[in-house]
Motif scaffolding. Sequence first.
Motif, PDB file in Angstrom:
ATOM      1  N   ALA A 184      19.522 -13.054   6.093  1.00 43.19           N
ATOM      2  CA  ALA A 184      18.899 -12.123   5.170  1.00 43.19           C
ATOM      3  C   ALA A 184      18.880 -10.806   6.455  1.00 43.19           C
ATOM      4  O   ALA A 184      18.661 -10.983   7.387  1.00 43.19           O
ATOM      5  N   PRO A 185      19.344  -9.430   6.135  1.00 42.91           N
ATOM      6  CA  PRO A 185      19.677  -8.275   6.955  1.00 42.91           C
ATOM      7  C   PRO A 185      18.170  -8.494   8.456  1.00 42.91           C
ATOM      8  O   PRO A 185      18.189  -8.238   9.358  1.00 42.91           O
ATOM      9  N   GLU A 186      17.327  -8.301   7.474  1.00 41.98           N
ATOM     10  CA  GLU A 186      15.955  -8.651   8.229  1.00 41.98           C
ATOM     11  C   GLU A 186      15.366  -9.705   8.959  1.00 41.98           C
ATOM     12  O   GLU A 186      14.958  -8.786  10.065  1.00 41.98           O
ATOM     13  N   SER A 187      15.555 -10.351   8.406  1.00 40.89           N
ATOM     14  CA  SER A 187      15.654 -11.346   9.222  1.00 40.89           C
ATOM     15  C   SER A 187      16.473 -11.296  10.866  1.00 40.89           C
ATOM     16  O   SER A 187      15.406 -11.932  11.349  1.00 40.89           O
ATOM     17  N   ALA A 188      17.249 -11.315  10.217  1.00 40.26           N
ATOM     18  CA  ALA A 188      18.881 -11.463  11.864  1.00 40.26           C
ATOM     19  C   ALA A 188      18.099 -10.253  12.658  1.00 40.26           C
ATOM     20  O   ALA A 188      18.349 -10.282  13.810  1.00 40.26           O
ATOM     21  N   TRP A 189      17.879  -8.987  12.313  1.00 45.35           N
ATOM     22  CA  TRP A 189      17.447  -7.628  12.726  1.00 45.35           C
ATOM     23  C   TRP A 189      16.048  -8.021  13.607  1.00 45.35           C
ATOM     24  O   TRP A 189      16.477  -7.512  14.955  1.00 45.35           O
ATOM     25  N   ARG A 190      15.134  -9.027  13.293  1.00 44.66           N
ATOM     26  CA  ARG A 190      14.271  -9.260  13.911  1.00 44.66           C
ATOM     27  C   ARG A 190      14.893 -10.247  15.014  1.00 44.66           C
ATOM     28  O   ARG A 190      14.259  -9.941  16.530  1.00 44.66           O
ATOM     29  N   ALA A 191      15.639 -10.771  14.582  1.00 51.59           N
ATOM     30  CA  ALA A 191      15.903 -12.248  15.822  1.00 51.59           C
ATOM     31  C   ALA A 191      16.499 -11.154  17.057  1.00 51.59           C
ATOM     32  O   ALA A 191      17.057 -11.352  17.801  1.00 51.59           O
ATOM     33  N   ALA A 192      17.416 -10.625  16.992  1.00 56.44           N
ATOM     34  CA  ALA A 192      18.506  -9.465  17.657  1.00 56.44           C
ATOM     35  C   ALA A 192      17.757  -8.996  18.489  1.00 56.44           C
ATOM     36  O   ALA A 192      17.645  -8.905  19.731  1.00 56.44           O
TER      37      ALA A 192
ATOM     38  N   GLN B 278      25.143 -13.308  12.127  1.00 62.66           N
ATOM     39  CA  GLN B 278      24.379 -14.142  11.452  1.00 62.66           C
ATOM     40  C   GLN B 278      24.827 -13.932   9.610  1.00 62.66           C
ATOM     41  O   GLN B 278      24.519 -14.237   8.467  1.00 62.66           O
ATOM     42  N   VAL B 279      24.214 -12.708   9.523  1.00 64.48           N
ATOM     43  CA  VAL B 279      24.481 -12.414   8.150  1.00 64.48           C
ATOM     44  C   VAL B 279      25.789 -12.129   7.851  1.00 64.48           C
ATOM     45  O   VAL B 279      25.445 -13.075   6.427  1.00 64.48           O
ATOM     46  N   ASP B 280      26.750 -11.781   8.951  1.00 63.37           N
ATOM     47  CA  ASP B 280      28.266 -12.377   7.890  1.00 63.37           C
ATOM     48  C   ASP B 280      28.645 -13.010   7.884  1.00 63.37           C
ATOM     49  O   ASP B 280      29.544 -13.842   6.708  1.00 63.37           O
ATOM     50  N   GLN B 281      27.856 -14.291   8.952  1.00 62.73           N
ATOM     51  CA  GLN B 281      28.942 -15.892   8.605  1.00 62.73           C
ATOM     52  C   GLN B 281      28.217 -16.874   8.074  1.00 62.73           C
ATOM     53  O   GLN B 281      28.358 -17.554   6.767  1.00 62.73           O
TER      54      GLN B 281
ATOM     55  N   LEU C 192      24.283  -0.475   7.410  1.00 59.67           N
ATOM     56  CA  LEU C 192      25.601  -0.496   6.777  1.00 59.67           C
ATOM     57  C   LEU C 192      26.774  -1.637   6.828  1.00 59.67           C
ATOM     58  O   LEU C 192      27.489  -1.514   6.217  1.00 59.67           O
ATOM     59  N   GLY C 193      26.808  -2.472   8.674  1.00 63.10           N
ATOM     60  CA  GLY C 193      27.348  -3.640   8.568  1.00 63.10           C
ATOM     61  C   GLY C 193      27.179  -4.394   7.565  1.00 63.10           C
ATOM     62  O   GLY C 193      27.834  -5.170   6.577  1.00 63.10           O
ATOM     63  N   ALA C 194      25.607  -4.404   7.398  1.00 65.13           N
ATOM     64  CA  ALA C 194      24.886  -5.628   6.385  1.00 65.13           C
ATOM     65  C   ALA C 194      25.733  -5.788   4.865  1.00 65.13           C
ATOM     66  O   ALA C 194      25.366  -6.393   4.030  1.00 65.13           O
ATOM     67  N   ALA C 195      25.511  -4.855   4.329  1.00 66.15           N
ATOM     68  CA  ALA C 195      26.100  -3.814   2.858  1.00 66.15           C
ATOM     69  C   ALA C 195      27.677  -4.960   2.626  1.00 66.15           C
ATOM     70  O   ALA C 195      27.931  -4.986   1.758  1.00 66.15           O
ATOM     71  N   PHE C 196      28.360  -4.594   3.788  1.00 68.13           N
ATOM     72  CA  PHE C 196      29.895  -4.708   3.633  1.00 68.13           C
ATOM     73  C   PHE C 196      29.926  -6.149   3.965  1.00 68.13           C
ATOM     74  O   PHE C 196      30.737  -7.257   3.113  1.00 68.13           O
ATOM     75  N   ALA C 197      28.475  -6.894   4.369  1.00 61.90           N
ATOM     76  CA  ALA C 197      28.501  -8.712   4.188  1.00 61.90           C
ATOM     77  C   ALA C 197      27.908  -9.068   2.952  1.00 61.90           C
ATOM     78  O   ALA C 197      28.559  -9.996   2.556  1.00 61.90           O
ATOM     79  N   ARG C 198      27.183  -7.986   2.413  1.00 62.41           N
ATOM     80  CA  ARG C 198      26.766  -8.375   0.883  1.00 62.41           C
ATOM     81  C   ARG C 198      27.423  -8.798   0.809  1.00 62.41           C
ATOM     82  O   ARG C 198      27.796  -9.240  -1.066  1.00 62.41           O
ATOM     83  N   ASP C 199      27.995  -7.531   0.307  1.00 60.68           N
ATOM     84  CA  ASP C 199      29.642  -7.640  -1.139  1.00 60.68           C
ATOM     85  C   ASP C 199      30.884  -7.851  -1.060  1.00 60.68           C
ATOM     86  O   ASP C 199      31.437  -7.868  -1.304  1.00 60.68           O
ATOM     87  N   GLY C 200      30.824  -8.644   0.219  1.00 58.84           N
ATOM     88  CA  GLY C 200      31.617 -10.140  -0.439  1.00 58.84           C
ATOM     89  C   GLY C 200      32.776  -8.788   0.220  1.00 58.84           C
ATOM     90  O   GLY C 200      34.160  -9.415   0.720  1.00 58.84           O
ATOM     91  N   LEU C 201      33.258  -8.009   1.113  1.00 56.09           N
ATOM     92  CA  LEU C 201      34.149  -7.085   1.551  1.00 56.09           C
ATOM     93  C   LEU C 201      34.842  -7.768   3.006  1.00 56.09           C
ATOM     94  O   LEU C 201      35.698  -7.104   3.378  1.00 56.09           O
TER      95      LEU C 201
END
Length: 460
Positions: free
Chosen positions: A442-450, A435-438, A271-280
């Motif tokens: 890619a959300p999947e890449s950032a998830w693996r890194a986290a 990282q996804v937001d700023q 959900l957080g990634a969707a906010f970032a992806r949609d520019g919200l």
Amino acid sequence: MGRRTERRPRRARGPRPDPARRILAGRGLALAVLAAAALLAGCATDPPVPPAPGAGSPVPTAGRPVTLTVGVYGTFGMKEAGLYDAYMRLHPDVAIRQTSLSRTDVYYPQLLTHLTAGAGLADVQAVEVGNIAEVVGTQAGRLADLADAPGVRREDFLPWKWAQARTADGRVLGLGTDIGPLAVCYRKDLFAAAGLPTDREEVGRLWAGDWRKYLAAGRRFAARAPGGTAFTDSASGVMAAVISGAPLRYYDAAGRLVVAANPAVRAAWDLGAAFARDGLTARLQQFTPDWDRGFAHGRFASVTCPAWMLGYIQDKAGPAGAGKWDVARAPRPGNWGGSFLVVPSAGPRAAEAAALAAWLTAPEQQAVLFERRGSFPSARAAFALPAVADARHPYFGDAPVGRIYSAAAREVPVAPVGPKDGLVNQILSDTGMLQVDQTGRAPESAWRAAMKAIDNALDR
């Protein structure tokens, strides 16, 4: 009291404007005097509170046979609200002395060292919620059971708060002070410009029951957003708010780390990634100078806000924001922040310290602390007291903050708290979602890194 200590402990309890100006809203000195009288109820055997003429003056501590020390971090609020002076008036043989370190990342390691050594401790110590599970899990033999301390009643406290400091065998090693139930703070002027409702009840209905409706509201806002504005401050803030209301978060009931496998955490991430992806989002990192300027310049129209953040918003948005901000119920209940008082059992005055901790966390004292300092009570019995039930906030359009936050607090689920909850949350937010937001990672890449960063930080 009342900071986002679960995510960014170094920011806990920083300076803020005196909440008496926010919560009392000019109700006058008479209410402050009446509030002092409420302190009586903390212990059934206490004598009446002395009359008002001495209520505002400091209590001399010299010559008292018993000195109790209280160790806290930052501006905890109990001293500033006059609770120590009130207790000393009720107990002429007791003197109270407070010590404070400004940062939890300095305070907490020292507390663990002193508990392990059995020396260098205050009679009563504060513990932030992000650390309480580790304290209970590793220091249980060094802390007093407070469940039967004078005046303590389990039913006075919120069940989820009581459970956070309870051991597997039923001992209660910490008494809750404040909490951070969630709402959504929003800019009425920006909502109106984007064609969204502005009445707080209507706004709450926009997303009632589902954080995905908050996303839908964001998309509606974006379609007609005023230039230079975003719907919310950050993807990390949304993600953390969603996780804070889940019945299972980073650890399970057995203390096992389940962050990577927990579908509730992954759903919040998506959900957080969707906010970032949609520019919200305004792509800001919380508790930074840019975030503060975002409030001042109206760069975002809403933010997930626990009770303690009201003062922060008022401070950062300033006089120009008065009347523009309002408060609505969050899509789902959650909690962000809070603290406890514990009593080291090796202390020479452990019994007297337990009585003090019990009195300071009693519903009547928690109501006074809210009225004078803005720290929302963890004692649900305080919710019906006028200082909480009738509280309104003039900066936020006279919003009934006592009613809004009490309702949210009652609905927070009981959830396991892990020993490194604060660290996991910070990595998930700052190493991952930021990282996804700023940067558009890619959300999947950032998830693996986290997930890798969490494993490394916990030596897994």
